[in-house]
Design an enzyme around this catalytic site. Structure first.
Site, short mmCIF file in Angstrom:
data_model
loop_
_atom_site.label_atom_id
_atom_site.label_comp_id
_atom_site.label_asym_id
_atom_site.label_seq_id
_atom_site.Cartn_x
_atom_site.Cartn_y
_atom_site.Cartn_z
N SER A 3 -37.18 79.58 105.69
CA SER A 3 -37.08 78.96 103.97
C SER A 3 -36.65 80.11 103.10
O SER A 3 -37.02 79.86 101.81
CB SER A 3 -39.28 78.66 103.96
N ASN A 23 -50.70 79.34 104.14
CA ASN A 23 -51.52 78.31 103.47
C ASN A 23 -51.64 78.49 102.33
O ASN A 23 -51.28 77.31 100.90
CB ASN A 23 -52.66 78.01 104.49
N SER A 45 -9.39 65.31 79.45
CA SER A 45 -8.90 64.84 80.69
C SER A 45 -7.72 65.60 81.14
O SER A 45 -6.45 65.95 80.52
CB SER A 45 -8.26 63.45 80.93
N LYS A 76 -7.52 62.78 74.84
CA LYS A 76 -8.96 62.44 75.60
C LYS A 76 -10.09 63.02 74.44
O LYS A 76 -9.77 64.55 74.90
CB LYS A 76 -9.43 61.71 77.50
N GLU A 94 -23.21 62.30 79.58
CA GLU A 94 -22.56 61.17 80.63
C GLU A 94 -22.92 62.12 82.04
O GLU A 94 -23.77 61.63 83.11
CB GLU A 94 -21.29 61.10 81.36
#
Length: 475
Positions: free
Chosen positions: A22, A109, A276, A282, A289
């Protein structure tokens, strides 16, 4: 050296090590792990479990590691399983065998439960400051358009005239609730698991109360099993972050709608828009969004952790390793979204003329007809019916309510006298909504003043908490 293994005759299989590993995501806990190690070291020394000389060596090495982790000089490597083993490796590289002395009286732990709480508190305080910055942008924009008439919506249909500053201010109220939840969460999260050991506490003469105080916690875990297994604070944090995401998504949805050609109310600044690759004309509200889209990710993180926690038996289970990545991701997501939405809000301008033109459209003044009749002591059920008939009449004639003739008004209900025209205006509708929290100009001004005071109080509250946490981390 691994933190376990004495009873095993074989090393873990590569597949097991890869699954268990991890450190590539929990490395961000390193500063908090080192700080909790310093607190634990103090207790080991004060209880006589470590000599002053050994404790001084370890303390010096821990502080060196803190600086090296911060600068990137020390980092995990391919053989490290998790952040704890990586940092113990760092200590033993500096000190030899005595680097492993810190392990006495604690387990991974209680160690990871402590580290994760410290990280979450730090990240949540940072999130709160970003929310406050957005609130300030919202309030500034609400004040700018506090006198601008527009139409309010229910079911995405014209409802009643409102001041646009009133519309914008609603978002600041939502974020106030988020800040309230954060403050409550901080109080519930201020519990130190350190001293719980693997699950049953320790036979060594430790002082969980002392480490709790040193780390800024208000209290220590009252049950060592709960201390290592409790992840309510993670689930609750993810709920808070998901709610913040939902509130951001609501702003995003409204900005997308208001910026359409059909509405044309909102003009999003170029710096907070994109274009765009094929359509040169655009100008897309991508920030809005993305704010809307990221909410789904935040909700998913909450759902995933709740599902993981469901039904875990007894004390610590390795399932709990799955608490970190969703929490990290949610904090990281909001750290990106909140400043972008703040900038979008601060730099958006709104078309007063278009909003004002929309204010009376769609028969939004119909409620004024009903209220006029109520003031004439007509039961509201009858008044509502009469107002609906006025709308139907106007619609059949292709006119607005204020264009209905005196004769036609009287034909609907005799109490609809020519005085009805005094309330069939946007200005009249707005100024009449004087109830607390209403949309009358005076009510909106009062609301914004209260909101500003509340945000200022939140800012002072969280600034003090950040200062205290920073002082603890640098102690």
């Amino acid at each position: 050296m691994a933190l376990w293994g004495g009873r095993f005759s074989e090393e873990p299989a590569d597949a097991v090590f890869a699954l268990s590993r991890s450190v590539h995501f929990d490395w961000r806990l390193a500063p908090y792990d080192l700080r909790s190690s310093l607190a634990h070291l103090d207790v080991l020394e004060s209880s006589g479990l470590l000599t002053q000389d050994v404790a001084a060596q370890i303390r010096k090495a821990l502080r060196e590691l803190l600086a090296e982790v911060a600068s990137g000089v020390f980092a995990y490597n391919a053989s490290d399983e998790d952040v704890h083993s990586a940092l113990e490796r760092g200590l033993t590289e500096k000190l030899g065998e005595i680097g492993g002395s810190l392990r006495a009286g604690r387990s991974r732990n209680d160690q990871v439960a402590t580290d994760l709480r410290l990280y979450a508190i730090d990240a949540m305080l940072d999130t709160a400051t970003k929310i406050i910055a957005l609130q300030e942008a919202l309030l500034a924009k609400a004040a700018e358009y506090g006198d601008a008439p527009s139409v309010g919506f229910t079911h995405m249909q014209h409802a009643q005239p409102v001041l646009f500053g009133h519309e914008l201010a609603k978002h600041a109220h939502a974020f106030n609730r988020d800040l309230d939840r954060i403050d409550d969460w901080l109080a519930r999260t201020s519990v130190s698991p350190l001293g719980s050991g693997a699950l049953s506490g320790s036979s060594l003469p430790l002082s969980p109360e002392a480490t709790a105080t040193a780390l800024g916690f208000k209290r220590t875990a009252g049950n060592s099993i709960d201390g290592v297994s409790d992840r309510d604070f993670v689930a609750e944090a993810l709920f808070i972050l998901a709610m913040v995401g939902n509130h951001l998504s609501r702003i995003g949805e409204e900005w997308c709608i208001l910026a359409t050609t059909e509405f044309g109310w909102a003009h999003v600044a170029d710096a907070f828009s994109t274009g765009s690759s094929i359509m040169p004309q655009k100008k897309n509200p991508d920030v809005a969004e993305l704010a809307r889209g990221k909410a789904g990710r935040l909700i998913g993180n909450l759902s995933g952790v709740l599902a993981m926690l469901k039904g875990l038996p007894f004390a610590y289970n390795r399932d709990l390793q799955e608490d970190k990545e969703p929490l990290f991701d949610s904090f990281d997501t909001l750290a990106l979204v909140l400043p972008a939405v703040t900038g979008m809000v601060a730099t958006t301008s709104f078309d007063r003329a278009k909003m004002a033109a929309a204010a009376p459209a769609g028969f939004s003044l119909a409620t004024e007809v009903a209220d006029f009749l109520v003031r004439a002591h007509i039961p509201f059920a009858i008044a509502h019916e009469a107002a609906g008939k006025c709308v139907a009449l106007a619609e059949s004639k292709g006119i607005e309510l204020h264009q209905i003739s005196d004769q036609d008004f009287a034909s609907v209900h005799p109490a609809l006298t020519p005085a009805i025209r005094d309330v069939l205006t946007v200005e009249g509708a707005l100024t009449s909504r004087t109830t607390y929290g209403g949309t009358a100009p005076a009510a909106v001004a009062r609301q914004l003043a209260i909101l500003k005071s509340e945000v200022t109080a939140f800012e002072a509250n969280f600034s003090a908490k950040i200062q205290a946490f920073s002082g603890m981390m640098s102690a």
